[in-house]
Design a protein around this motif. Structure first.
Motif, PDB file in Angstrom:
ATOM      1  N   VAL A  11      -9.833   5.493   0.899  1.00 13.45           N
ATOM      2  CA  VAL A  11     -10.290   6.826   0.544  1.00 13.45           C
ATOM      3  C   VAL A  11     -10.941   6.746  -0.827  1.00 13.45           C
ATOM      4  CG1 VAL A  11      -9.576   9.208   0.078  1.00 13.45           C
ATOM      5  CG2 VAL A  11      -8.449   7.888   1.882  1.00 13.45           C
ATOM      6  N   LYS A  12     -12.172   7.216  -0.913  1.00 22.60           N
ATOM      7  CA  LYS A  12     -12.926   7.164  -2.171  1.00 22.60           C
ATOM      8  C   LYS A  12     -12.128   7.820  -3.294  1.00 22.60           C
ATOM      9  CE  LYS A  12     -17.421   8.190  -4.127  1.00 22.60           C
ATOM     10  NZ  LYS A  12     -18.745   8.725  -3.903  1.00 22.60           N
ATOM     11  N   GLY A  13     -11.978   7.101  -4.373  1.00 24.37           N
ATOM     12  CA  GLY A  13     -11.268   7.611  -5.534  1.00 24.37           C
ATOM     13  C   GLY A  13      -9.753   7.477  -5.450  1.00 24.37           C
ATOM     14  N   GLU A  14      -9.227   7.198  -4.274  1.00 25.18           N
ATOM     15  CA  GLU A  14      -7.781   7.101  -4.093  1.00 25.18           C
ATOM     16  C   GLU A  14      -7.317   5.686  -3.800  1.00 25.18           C
ATOM     17  OE1 GLU A  14      -5.619   9.671  -4.485  1.00 25.18           O
ATOM     18  OE2 GLU A  14      -7.368  10.836  -5.088  1.00 25.18           O
ATOM     19  N   GLY A  15      -8.139   4.920  -3.098  1.00 28.00           N
ATOM     20  CA  GLY A  15      -7.747   3.581  -2.701  1.00 28.00           C
ATOM     21  C   GLY A  15      -7.301   3.543  -1.252  1.00 28.00           C
ATOM     22  N   TYR A  16      -6.547   2.514  -0.918  1.00 26.22           N
ATOM     23  CA  TYR A  16      -6.107   2.323   0.468  1.00 26.22           C
ATOM     24  C   TYR A  16      -4.936   3.234   0.792  1.00 26.22           C
ATOM     25  CZ  TYR A  16      -9.207  -1.651   0.711  1.00 26.22           C
ATOM     26  OH  TYR A  16     -10.317  -2.431   0.712  1.00 26.22           O
ATOM     27  N   MET A  17      -4.928   3.740   2.035  1.00 21.69           N
ATOM     28  CA  MET A  17      -3.868   4.646   2.472  1.00 21.69           C
ATOM     29  C   MET A  17      -3.395   4.244   3.857  1.00 21.69           C
ATOM     30  SD  MET A  17      -5.269   8.315   1.143  1.00 21.69           S
ATOM     31  CE  MET A  17      -3.668   9.025   0.873  1.00 21.69           C
ATOM     32  N   LEU A  18      -2.081   4.347   4.042  1.00 20.25           N
ATOM     33  CA  LEU A  18      -1.484   4.091   5.352  1.00 20.25           C
ATOM     34  C   LEU A  18      -1.847   5.220   6.300  1.00 20.25           C
ATOM     35  CD1 LEU A  18       2.071   3.010   4.153  1.00 20.25           C
ATOM     36  CD2 LEU A  18       0.259   1.510   4.992  1.00 20.25           C
ATOM     37  N   PRO A  19      -1.892   4.951   7.611  1.00 25.10           N
ATOM     38  CA  PRO A  19      -2.181   6.038   8.559  1.00 25.10           C
ATOM     39  C   PRO A  19      -1.049   7.063   8.561  1.00 25.10           C
ATOM     40  CG  PRO A  19      -1.583   4.017   9.720  1.00 25.10           C
ATOM     41  CD  PRO A  19      -1.679   3.673   8.264  1.00 25.10           C
ATOM     42  N   ILE A  75       0.830  -1.210   0.000  1.00 23.16           N
ATOM     43  CA  ILE A  75       0.000   0.000   0.000  1.00 23.16           C
ATOM     44  C   ILE A  75       0.863   1.258   0.000  1.00 23.16           C
ATOM     45  CG2 ILE A  75      -1.654   1.341   1.387  1.00 23.16           C
ATOM     46  CD1 ILE A  75      -2.991  -1.357   2.054  1.00 23.16           C
ATOM     47  N   GLY A  76       2.027   1.188   0.625  1.00 20.76           N
ATOM     48  CA  GLY A  76       2.935   2.330   0.651  1.00 20.76           C
ATOM     49  C   GLY A  76       3.649   2.583  -0.663  1.00 20.76           C
ATOM     50  N   SER A  77       3.675   1.578  -1.543  1.00 21.15           N
ATOM     51  CA  SER A  77       4.445   1.732  -2.768  1.00 21.15           C
ATOM     52  C   SER A  77       3.607   1.804  -4.048  1.00 21.15           C
ATOM     53  CB  SER A  77       5.439   0.578  -2.896  1.00 21.15           C
ATOM     54  OG  SER A  77       4.756  -0.656  -3.057  1.00 21.15           O
ATOM     55  N   GLN A  78       2.320   1.488  -3.955  1.00 19.37           N
ATOM     56  CA  GLN A  78       1.487   1.529  -5.155  1.00 19.37           C
ATOM     57  C   GLN A  78       0.035   1.802  -4.797  1.00 19.37           C
ATOM     58  OE1 GLN A  78       0.940  -2.569  -6.908  1.00 19.37           O
ATOM     59  NE2 GLN A  78       2.549  -3.027  -5.438  1.00 19.37           N
ATOM     60  N   GLN A  79      -0.712   2.242  -5.787  1.00 26.54           N
ATOM     61  CA  GLN A  79      -2.116   2.532  -5.550  1.00 26.54           C
ATOM     62  C   GLN A  79      -2.912   1.231  -5.619  1.00 26.54           C
ATOM     63  OE1 GLN A  79      -4.246   4.988  -8.449  1.00 26.54           O
ATOM     64  NE2 GLN A  79      -5.099   6.128  -6.726  1.00 26.54           N
ATOM     65  N   ILE A  80      -3.591   0.915  -4.539  1.00 24.88           N
ATOM     66  CA  ILE A  80      -4.426  -0.275  -4.446  1.00 24.88           C
ATOM     67  C   ILE A  80      -5.845   0.204  -4.178  1.00 24.88           C
ATOM     68  CG2 ILE A  80      -4.906  -2.391  -3.158  1.00 24.88           C
ATOM     69  CD1 ILE A  80      -2.296  -2.585  -4.693  1.00 24.88           C
ATOM     70  N   LYS A  81      -6.763  -0.125  -5.090  1.00 26.22           N
ATOM     71  CA  LYS A  81      -8.129   0.389  -4.971  1.00 26.22           C
ATOM     72  C   LYS A  81      -9.140  -0.625  -4.456  1.00 26.22           C
ATOM     73  CE  LYS A  81      -7.877   4.280  -8.044  1.00 26.22           C
ATOM     74  NZ  LYS A  81      -8.637   5.116  -8.937  1.00 26.22           N
ATOM     75  N   SER A  82      -8.748  -1.913  -4.370  1.00 26.46           N
ATOM     76  CA  SER A  82      -9.704  -2.913  -3.894  1.00 26.46           C
ATOM     77  C   SER A  82      -8.976  -4.002  -3.113  1.00 26.46           C
ATOM     78  CB  SER A  82     -10.461  -3.547  -5.065  1.00 26.46           C
ATOM     79  OG  SER A  82      -9.587  -4.389  -5.798  1.00 26.46           O
ATOM     80  N   GLN A  83      -9.741  -4.720  -2.307  1.00 24.39           N
ATOM     81  CA  GLN A  83      -9.161  -5.831  -1.573  1.00 24.39           C
ATOM     82  C   GLN A  83      -8.721  -6.929  -2.544  1.00 24.39           C
ATOM     83  OE1 GLN A  83     -11.417  -7.241   1.769  1.00 24.39           O
ATOM     84  NE2 GLN A  83     -11.339  -5.267   2.819  1.00 24.39           N
ATOM     85  N   GLY A  84      -9.429  -7.079  -3.643  1.00 22.67           N
ATOM     86  CA  GLY A  84      -9.034  -8.061  -4.654  1.00 22.67           C
ATOM     87  C   GLY A  84      -7.644  -7.772  -5.209  1.00 22.67           C
ATOM     88  N   GLU A  85      -7.377  -6.489  -5.503  1.00 22.06           N
ATOM     89  CA  GLU A  85      -6.046  -6.097  -5.979  1.00 22.06           C
ATOM     90  C   GLU A  85      -4.989  -6.387  -4.918  1.00 22.06           C
ATOM     91  OE1 GLU A  85      -5.527  -2.092  -7.562  1.00 22.06           O
ATOM     92  OE2 GLU A  85      -7.664  -2.074  -8.071  1.00 22.06           O
ATOM     93  N   LEU A  86      -5.327  -6.092  -3.669  1.00 21.65           N
ATOM     94  CA  LEU A  86      -4.383  -6.305  -2.578  1.00 21.65           C
ATOM     95  C   LEU A  86      -4.097  -7.790  -2.382  1.00 21.65           C
ATOM     96  CD1 LEU A  86      -2.601  -5.098  -0.404  1.00 21.65           C
ATOM     97  CD2 LEU A  86      -4.607  -4.965   1.091  1.00 21.65           C
ATOM     98  N   ILE A  87      -5.135  -8.613  -2.434  1.00 21.99           N
ATOM     99  CA  ILE A  87      -4.942 -10.061  -2.294  1.00 21.99           C
ATOM    100  C   ILE A  87      -4.021 -10.571  -3.409  1.00 21.99           C
ATOM    101  CG2 ILE A  87      -6.119 -12.287  -2.552  1.00 21.99           C
ATOM    102  CD1 ILE A  87      -8.430 -11.101  -0.883  1.00 21.99           C
TER     103      ILE A  87
END
Length: 150
Positions: free
Chosen positions: A54-62, A15-27
């Motif tokens: 975040v809507k439109g951005e994907g997952y973000m680290l705290p 998540i810190g190195s690329q834009q991930i927009k769904s859990q499927g992409e992350l899996i």
């Protein structure tokens, strides 16, 4: 079987190195690293790591405290009128600063609306600008020095 720490470390790196927009992409990205995880396990990991979507951005680290301090250097000024405040920022920083404020709830602050270089603050009834500044100082040290008095 991988341990929780290595799986969660992989999630943070991805998540810190690329834009991930769904859990499927992350899996899929986790599988490319040789780690198997179910959607339920992934959901628990995301919650434990305080990763948000975040809507439109994907997952973000705290956002860390150090990043808060770096972001706060982009604040130009803050001023109040009644139960509304306005933070002026460097161009492009308002959404990130508003995100930090929205995820560090404070009693005086009801919410924010961000543009490109400004953030509208809505104060709760019964709270003064001084009380709001005290709360904001916990997130952005030094913000009291940027108050515009008219």
């Amino acid at each position: 079987m991988q341990n929780i720490e290595s799986r969660q470390q992989a999630i943070k790196e991805i998540i810190g190195s690329q834009q991930i927009k769904s859990q499927g992409e992350l899996i899929e990205q986790i599988r490319l690293r040789g780690i198997e995880a179910t959607q339920a396990t992934l959901s628990r990991d995301l919650k434990a790591l305080q990763i948000i979507k975040v809507k439109g951005e994907g997952y973000m680290l705290p956002v860390t405290s150090r990043q808060n301090n770096q972001l706060s250097s982009g604040i130009k000024s803050i001023e109040f009128s009644g139960q509304i405040g306005l933070i002026s920022t460097q161009i492009g920083l308002a959404p990130a600063l508003a995100y930090v404020l929205d995820h560090h709830p404070s009693e005086p602050l009801m919410g924010t609306i961000a543009g490109d270089d400004s953030i509208l603050l809505v104060l709760r009834e019964g709270f003064s600008p001084a009380q709001t500044l005290d709360a904001l100082s916990a997130v952005f040290p030094g913000i009291k020095d940027l108050v515009i008095h008219k």
